[in-house]
Design a protein around this motif. Structure first.
Motif, PDB file in Angstrom:
ATOM      1  N   ALA A 160       0.445   6.866  -8.913  1.00 11.03           N
ATOM      2  CA  ALA A 160      -0.095   5.972  -7.894  1.00 11.03           C
ATOM      3  C   ALA A 160      -0.181   4.535  -8.394  1.00 11.03           C
ATOM      4  CB  ALA A 160      -1.469   6.467  -7.442  1.00 11.03           C
ATOM      5  N   THR A 214       2.462   1.434  -7.120  1.00 12.90           N
ATOM      6  CA  THR A 214       1.983   0.220  -6.464  1.00 12.90           C
ATOM      7  C   THR A 214       2.349  -1.025  -7.267  1.00 12.90           C
ATOM      8  OG1 THR A 214       0.209   1.386  -5.329  1.00 12.90           O
ATOM      9  CG2 THR A 214      -0.098  -0.975  -5.681  1.00 12.90           C
ATOM     10  N   ASN A 260      -4.643   7.095  -2.335  1.00 14.30           N
ATOM     11  CA  ASN A 260      -4.033   5.906  -1.749  1.00 14.30           C
ATOM     12  C   ASN A 260      -4.322   4.716  -2.652  1.00 14.30           C
ATOM     13  OD1 ASN A 260      -4.698   3.242  -0.054  1.00 14.30           O
ATOM     14  ND2 ASN A 260      -2.978   4.301   0.891  1.00 14.30           N
ATOM     15  N   THR A 261      -3.303   3.922  -2.924  1.00 23.73           N
ATOM     16  CA  THR A 261      -3.499   2.686  -3.681  1.00 23.73           C
ATOM     17  C   THR A 261      -2.883   1.524  -2.927  1.00 23.73           C
ATOM     18  OG1 THR A 261      -1.542   3.329  -4.974  1.00 23.73           O
ATOM     19  CG2 THR A 261      -3.691   3.614  -6.025  1.00 23.73           C
ATOM     20  N   SER A 262      -3.580   0.407  -2.944  1.00 23.05           N
ATOM     21  CA  SER A 262      -3.046  -0.851  -2.420  1.00 23.05           C
ATOM     22  C   SER A 262      -3.061  -1.861  -3.550  1.00 23.05           C
ATOM     23  CB  SER A 262      -3.888  -1.352  -1.241  1.00 23.05           C
ATOM     24  OG  SER A 262      -3.830  -0.447  -0.161  1.00 23.05           O
ATOM     25  N   THR A 279       0.849  -1.191   0.000  1.00 16.78           N
ATOM     26  CA  THR A 279       0.000   0.000   0.000  1.00 16.78           C
ATOM     27  C   THR A 279       0.882   1.238   0.000  1.00 16.78           C
ATOM     28  OG1 THR A 279      -1.907   1.077   1.063  1.00 16.78           O
ATOM     29  CG2 THR A 279      -0.184   0.232   2.512  1.00 16.78           C
ATOM     30  N   ASP A 280       0.363   2.325  -0.549  1.00 17.40           N
ATOM     31  CA  ASP A 280       1.120   3.574  -0.612  1.00 17.40           C
ATOM     32  C   ASP A 280       0.141   4.730  -0.778  1.00 17.40           C
ATOM     33  OD1 ASP A 280       3.327   5.209  -0.570  1.00 17.40           O
ATOM     34  OD2 ASP A 280       4.368   4.174  -2.184  1.00 17.40           O
ATOM     35  N   SER A 281       0.555   5.899  -0.329  1.00 22.32           N
ATOM     36  CA  SER A 281      -0.255   7.106  -0.475  1.00 22.32           C
ATOM     37  C   SER A 281       0.529   8.140  -1.270  1.00 22.32           C
ATOM     38  CB  SER A 281      -0.632   7.672   0.898  1.00 22.32           C
ATOM     39  OG  SER A 281      -1.428   6.756   1.608  1.00 22.32           O
ATOM     40  N   TYR A 282      -0.192   8.950  -2.044  1.00 19.19           N
ATOM     41  CA  TYR A 282       0.450   9.879  -2.976  1.00 19.19           C
ATOM     42  C   TYR A 282      -0.068  11.293  -2.745  1.00 19.19           C
ATOM     43  CZ  TYR A 282       2.162   5.638  -5.019  1.00 19.19           C
ATOM     44  OH  TYR A 282       2.797   4.438  -5.178  1.00 19.19           O
TER      45      TYR A 282
END
Length: 337
Positions: free
Chosen positions: A72, A76, A142-144, A53-56
């Protein structure tokens, strides 16, 4: 659709459902998403599951070579791919500031859909929240992601197979993303034509893993750049890393801007590059494979794993001297991804 995002678009009512149907489902359309459930139900596959997961929060949202949406999805996918996984599914969460232009949101969503399609990945779940004006800066994403790793590739993320003599390879020029974003954000009066390297790398990495069994480690050098990624690899290990400055591919534009504004290109983020550590016996074959792919045309061997300098990264400079490369401290380039 409305021209601007309103609080009602995140309220759970009619406006929100119209936004989901006319924007997100329109571009992300697939059977998993269209089921309309609270969770995407996907079929099982053999192998280990990789999850990330990560946030941009990149600023600006649109920059040469990409935008927050492309960034994004690519980021990911790349986190999964460098772990040895074949990316399969992504979720996307949006935090949107009240008053944000719907046309800009549509551009981001369209970009995400196109990038996912290019990579053969489906966006199967999502969420939308709207906050009062001034409570966030336009748009955060946010993408996971979920991918599948075969048993023979589970060591890649841990670096447990890395040993002295292994070669360190970078898939292309370093620093393009960071300098492209910074130039756009700050409005530098220098016209460079630089573009972000932001792109999904699963096809490139997949070809390498299909052909070679002795890939021991991979990492995408995002925040902190190549220097920090290699420091993370070496930290606490009974080996060192030696990289050679003349071998590291850096565009003249990136080098010039770095010198002008006091940056070291080794710490400038990339968003479409992969560091590969592989057995010496396959390094030239990997290099040949990378050179045959559009995303690896400028790949180079930049160093090797050594028996000395345990836990450290050492740079052999153009002048022939050597210095220790430390992990990035502080924030060199804020909001770069």
């Amino acid at each position: 659709m409305d021209e601007l995002i309103m609080m009602a678009h995140g309220s759970g009512g009619k406006k929100m459902h119209e936004l989901i149907r006319n924007l997100f489902v329109k571009y992300f359309r697939n059977p998993f998403l269209e089921s309309g459930g609270d969770a995407a139900v996907v079929p099982p596959e053999p192998g280990h599951i990789a999850f990330t997961t990560d946030s941009y929060v990149v600023d600006p949202l649109f920059f040469p070579g990409g935008d927050i949406g492309k960034l994004a999805v690519s980021g990911t996918i790349n986190d999964l791919a460098v772990s040895g996984a074949a990316p399969r599914y992504i979720s996307a969460g949006f935090i949107i500031e009240e008053g944000f232009p719907v046309k800009d949101l549509e551009s981001v969503v369209r970009s995400m859909a196109g990038t996912a399609k290019q990579a053969g990945v489906q966006i199967v779940a999502g969420d939308t929240k709207v906050v009062n004006k001034g409570k966030c800066d336009r748009l955060f994403v946010n993408t996971s992601g979920v991918g599948i790793i075969s048993e023979k590739h589970t060591h890649i993320a841990t670096a447990d197979h890395v040993k002295a003599g292994d070669q360190v390879i970078i898939s292309g020029y370093v620093g393009d993303h960071g300098m492209a974003v910074l130039s756009q954000r700050e409005g530098f009066p220098v016209k460079t034509g630089l573009k972000s390297d932001c792109t999904p790398l699963n096809d490139l990495i997949g070809k390498v893993l299909e052909r070679f069994d002795h890939v021991h480690f991979m990492r995408d050098p995002t925040r902190g750049g190549v220097a920090t990624a290699l420091c993370e690899l070496a930290e606490g290990r009974q080996f060192g890393v030696l990289i050679k400055e003349p071998a590291i591919p850096v565009r003249e534009e990136v080098m010039g801007l770095s010198e002008m504004f006091g940056f070291d290109p080794l710490y400038v983020p990339c968003e479409g590059r992969v560091l590969i550590v592989a057995d010496q016996s396959v390094s030239q074959g990997i290099l040949h494979t990378l050179h045959g792919h559009p995303d690896g045309e400028n790949a180079a061997v930049i160093g090797e794993i050594t028996t000395g300098n345990w836990g450290k990264v050492v740079l052999e400079t153009i002048a022939g001297g050597r210095r220790i490369i430390h992990m990035l401290t502080g924030e060199q380039l804020p909001r770069i991804c």
